[in-house]
Design a protein around this motif. Sequence first.
Motif, short mmCIF file in Angstrom:
data_model
loop_
_atom_site.label_atom_id
_atom_site.label_comp_id
_atom_site.label_asym_id
_atom_site.label_seq_id
_atom_site.Cartn_x
_atom_site.Cartn_y
_atom_site.Cartn_z
N MET A 1 49.25 2.65 17.28
CA MET A 1 48.83 3.58 16.38
C MET A 1 49.70 4.20 15.62
N ALA A 2 50.90 4.59 16.38
CA ALA A 2 52.05 5.55 15.59
C ALA A 2 52.47 4.58 14.59
N ALA A 3 53.12 3.28 14.76
CA ALA A 3 53.28 2.43 13.29
C ALA A 3 52.18 2.40 12.26
N GLN A 4 51.03 2.46 12.64
CA GLN A 4 50.19 2.26 11.74
C GLN A 4 49.92 3.56 10.85
N GLY A 5 49.90 4.87 11.62
CA GLY A 5 50.10 6.05 10.97
C GLY A 5 51.28 6.40 9.96
N ALA A 6 52.44 5.83 10.44
CA ALA A 6 53.43 5.69 9.67
C ALA A 6 53.28 5.13 8.25
N LEU A 7 52.81 3.82 8.42
CA LEU A 7 52.48 3.02 7.30
C LEU A 7 51.34 4.02 6.07
N ALA A 136 61.42 11.99 14.79
CA ALA A 136 60.50 11.79 16.19
C ALA A 136 59.14 12.23 15.78
N ARG A 137 59.09 13.56 15.03
CA ARG A 137 57.65 13.93 14.61
C ARG A 137 56.94 13.39 13.62
N LEU A 138 57.52 13.28 12.49
CA LEU A 138 56.85 12.50 11.37
C LEU A 138 56.79 10.99 11.64
N PHE A 139 57.52 10.43 12.19
CA PHE A 139 57.17 8.73 12.48
C PHE A 139 57.62 8.63 14.19
N PRO A 140 56.78 9.08 14.88
CA PRO A 140 57.19 9.05 16.26
C PRO A 140 57.36 7.60 16.74
N GLY A 141 56.77 6.43 16.33
CA GLY A 141 56.90 5.16 17.05
C GLY A 141 57.98 4.45 16.30
N GLU A 142 58.94 4.86 15.35
CA GLU A 142 59.86 4.12 14.57
C GLU A 142 61.12 4.06 15.10
N THR A 143 61.65 2.93 15.30
CA THR A 143 63.27 2.87 15.70
C THR A 143 63.92 3.12 14.27
N ILE A 144 65.09 3.64 14.54
CA ILE A 144 65.92 4.20 13.54
C ILE A 144 67.22 3.10 13.55
N THR A 145 67.52 2.40 12.51
CA THR A 145 68.86 1.31 12.59
C THR A 145 69.62 1.85 11.41
N LEU A 163 73.13 11.27 21.07
CA LEU A 163 72.12 10.17 21.60
C LEU A 163 72.33 9.85 23.24
N SER A 164 73.51 9.94 23.55
CA SER A 164 73.80 10.09 24.93
C SER A 164 73.03 10.94 25.96
N LEU A 165 72.80 12.06 25.29
CA LEU A 165 71.99 13.36 25.91
C LEU A 165 70.28 13.14 25.92
N ARG A 166 70.00 12.39 25.03
CA ARG A 166 68.52 12.35 24.77
C ARG A 166 67.83 11.34 25.93
N SER A 167 66.38 11.53 25.84
CA SER A 167 66.01 10.51 27.05
C SER A 167 65.49 9.40 26.51
N GLY A 168 65.59 9.08 25.17
CA GLY A 168 65.44 7.52 24.66
C GLY A 168 66.51 6.61 24.74
N CYS A 169 66.46 5.50 24.43
CA CYS A 169 67.27 4.46 24.62
C CYS A 169 68.07 4.20 23.08
N SER A 170 69.34 4.11 23.12
CA SER A 170 70.04 3.70 21.78
C SER A 170 71.25 2.77 22.11
N SER A 362 59.74 6.72 24.14
CA SER A 362 58.57 6.31 24.78
C SER A 362 58.67 5.03 25.31
N PHE A 363 57.53 4.81 26.10
CA PHE A 363 57.59 3.62 26.99
C PHE A 363 57.61 2.38 25.91
N SER A 364 56.97 2.42 24.80
CA SER A 364 57.10 1.37 23.72
C SER A 364 58.49 1.22 23.36
N GLY A 365 59.05 2.45 23.04
CA GLY A 365 60.62 2.47 22.68
C GLY A 365 61.45 1.67 23.63
N THR A 366 61.35 2.20 24.97
CA THR A 366 62.06 1.39 25.99
C THR A 366 61.92 0.10 25.90
#
Length: 403
Positions: A1-7, A136-145, A163-170, A362-366
Amino acid sequence: MAAQGALTMAKDSTPLTVSLADGWEATAYRQWSFPRELAERWDDLAQAYGDLGVFLTFESFSCWWHSFGGAARPLVTVLARDGEVKGIFPCRLVTDGKGRSSGIRSLANSETHCFDFLVAEEERRAALTGFLLAAARLFPGETITIDKLPAAGPNTPPLLELLSLRSGCSQHGFHPSAPFLEVPRSEAELLARLSGRVQKSLKQSRKRAAREGGVLLQAVTGGESLDATLSEMFEAEYRSWKGEAGTAIKCRHDAESYYRALARWAAESGSLVLFLLRLDQRVTAACFCLARGGTIFILKTGYDKQYRQFTPGLLLLAEVLTWCRETGGYQLCDLRGVCEPWKMEWTDRTGASGTVRIFPASFSGTLSYLTSYGWKEFLKKLPPVRYGLNRVRRKGASAAAVP
């Protein structure tokens, strides 16, 4: 849903604005149209970046976007504090062949010679934090490259720390690139830096060229004949192995339009130098350069293989270095791109650049991270595992130090 909302949001070109803490505000522009004062601030930040800032100007990114933007949508996030712009993050929202969002990427591709964010030094960490929060707020489901990021750039160490201090993966990785050398102060110094084999090849090439009337280095910085000069340069590159491999500028309409637009802008701003090595008026080799401060950056080189017995690429670089010393007043020659063997014959000094990927917290991000890099890398990032690995390394280092 997040990716669809971003689109869905990407289909609308209206700028998105989100308020952050302590007077910070993020605005995400979704079409390549900006207020004049923002473009001016963009160039001010590029100027403050240093010599590499020549690749980060508003016009440089505009040339890239109009040639390579394609089906993607721009996503340029501007961070301001109390109304003053402190950071500009030029990215794009990419979609797959079915129109589904596939992430946020930097404005970079194989023709990009340097990418980085434009951030005011006094607010660097806060602006980088704001960018991550806004995305993260505007596009919560997106991976940034983020591609083509210089390892020694001013934003890279603080970004990796955040990035080393945040909860998500990088994930990040850097590799040697952009060999560079100081411009020799004399011909003798130039030869002394080269191996015996390269010295011999250069001397032989000069003798062969002299028997044919000698070579002439033409330096073009603009003028009415700029387009014609570019055509000569692109043709010479096309007649090399690059034409056969399909990697020459002439082989791709988007690449040719990019370098022509870049040349026009650079000529107007005083940043362009095109070098053509002529033998009896015929172009044997050429290179496309940008200049800023004390550095000349060689972006593209090519030679006509019909003249390979003269090793025109070797002659060209030797003449360019002489021109830099005697005419241009440059102190550093940056060869950009990968560390090809011919470049490493001139220097053993390189920079480093690479890619940083930021997954949603998020779970999907991990899950996406694990799909891309596996459990091994994920486990290494967990604090207890990282602590244990560091202890093992320290013990190993101590043992190795014992005689």
